[in-house]
Scaffold this motif. Sequence first.
Motif, PDB file in Angstrom:
ATOM      1  N   UNK A 235      93.412  51.048 -47.036  1.00 23.22           N
ATOM      2  CA  UNK A 235      94.803  50.998 -46.539  1.00 23.22           C
ATOM      3  C   UNK A 235      95.136  49.595 -46.032  1.00 23.22           C
TER       4      UNK A 235
ATOM      5  N   UNK B 264      93.904  46.932 -47.163  1.00 26.53           N
ATOM      6  CA  UNK B 264      94.006  46.100 -48.360  1.00 26.53           C
ATOM      7  C   UNK B 264      95.347  46.282 -49.068  1.00 26.53           C
ATOM      8  N   UNK B 265      95.769  47.521 -49.136  1.00 27.76           N
ATOM      9  CA  UNK B 265      96.954  47.835 -49.933  1.00 27.76           C
ATOM     10  C   UNK B 265      98.277  47.685 -49.196  1.00 27.76           C
ATOM     11  N   UNK B 266      98.238  47.826 -47.889  1.00 32.12           N
ATOM     12  CA  UNK B 266      99.499  47.806 -47.145  1.00 32.12           C
ATOM     13  C   UNK B 266      99.464  46.757 -46.045  1.00 32.12           C
TER      14      UNK B 266
END
Lengths: 289, 233
Positions: free
Chosen positions: A99, A101-103
């Motif tokens: 999370x 990493x992605x957001x």
Amino acid sequence: MNNCVEIKDFIKKRKNYEVNIPKLQIPEGFATAFIGENGAGKTTLIDAIAGIDLSYSGTIKYFSDHTLTDKYVRENIGYTSSVSYFQPHWKMRQIIEVCSLLFENFDKEKFIEICQKFKLPDNKSVAQLSDGNKMRLMLASVFARQTRLLLMDEPASPLDPVMRDCLCEMIQQYIADGNGNKSVCFSTHNISDMEMVTDYAVIISGGNVAECGFVEDLKEKYIAVKGEKSCADAAKKFLYSFSGGNYGFEGICLSEDADKLAGMDVKLETPSLHQISVAVLKKCGGDLS
Amino acid sequence: MKNHTMMECLKLISPDCGKKIYIIETAGLAVLQIILLLAFFKTGTDVSEIQLTTVSSLAFVFAEIVIAYISTGGFASGKGSYTIFLRTSSKTDKILRSAYKADEIRRLIISFFIAVLNFTFTASCNSDINIISLIYTSVFSIFSLYISVSWYVYTVRRLEKTYEITLVMLSLPFVYMVLFNLPISYILIHASPNDSGLVCALSIVIAAVGEKLILRSSLKNTLVNYYGGRYYG
């Protein structure tokens, strides 16, 4: 009033059905419930709004004039699926890692705090969690982000009554924190449990929006009717939905038709969202049992 | 991308990066190709080379489809709930595309390595092999790399919003058949089984490993693009 989502000429074709929504505006700063039967198109619509499925025609605009291609939109949308979307072998550590990493707006501390509030075990893998806990985990991951719109597909279904209440509180708090800028859209079959948090309702039947509006307005538009068995037949022709027994009947009719029930031994009440939804869906399905 | 290298990102994001799957894929293909090779030795004197090449290539196609299927957990795996999660992020695409670019260099090295190996082992199997064969094998292997890279880039752009990943996966083996397996098969058939069957078989195994590295890398990239939201629906 601003809209968090504006849908125009939306058509999504599947093998056996089609979701067709010429126009739908979801107001900003409120909690909107998508209500409908299984297969009505709720998930299809939520997936399209979330940008998970783009194979449709029509346009969807976000936060006035943004489109999904704007990074701003994806960063400001939190989405929970009806099934767990985390890898089964992940534990809380991996979820935090992915999370983060992605957001960009993922708040690790807040996530841990929510997980503790939800009493989620941090040493178990996702596969070892119950359905309810998997949903809690997804909810924790989206509530831990700074977003403007939460899209949740059946969030209440796997949750126990206490947790549903907790979810409603969190939704209310989320909207309150936004000062009119944060919105929540969710699909649900648990209308009664989620009614306390629902401001705006979109009732979907057979891929079309059968009814939509603020719950308060819908409660003025429709009226609940209860009466003795003796006048059931006379009242039935004015009702959207009808359920009768040995001792009397219940149903929903349009408020504008209430005058037509004058003289009958009936009692008029404000309907619940659940009653309105069932009535509208029955009417659309041609089922006036 | 402060704390993660691209490959670390891929490991985190791509569910199909496990070593176990890779070993199974490679070993599976190697075994299949050895079986094919033995079949060539058995029947090579009776059946025309063209027929053998065609049969072997078709067998490769079948093997690749099976392996692609296994390695991705089934063609439908891309529709899994995990894909949904990745598609909700605005960063997925950027992260994975960067990883994709980084992977191209790796693929280039591997391809060159395979070309050299192919020549070495093929030459050791067949003393009559000449410089034309060397150029043919090497150039074709490297050419296949560039074509496949271009093809993937093209595919990613072309298929956006339109096609399913299944189509890409099904197409992959055909590309490899034409660009890689077919010429290699042809050359290997020219190798004399009497020279050294073991060396020849070994060459096939190494070619299989190398090929799998490429195929796997390409498949991974296809998946990456899929998970990154390049294919919808």
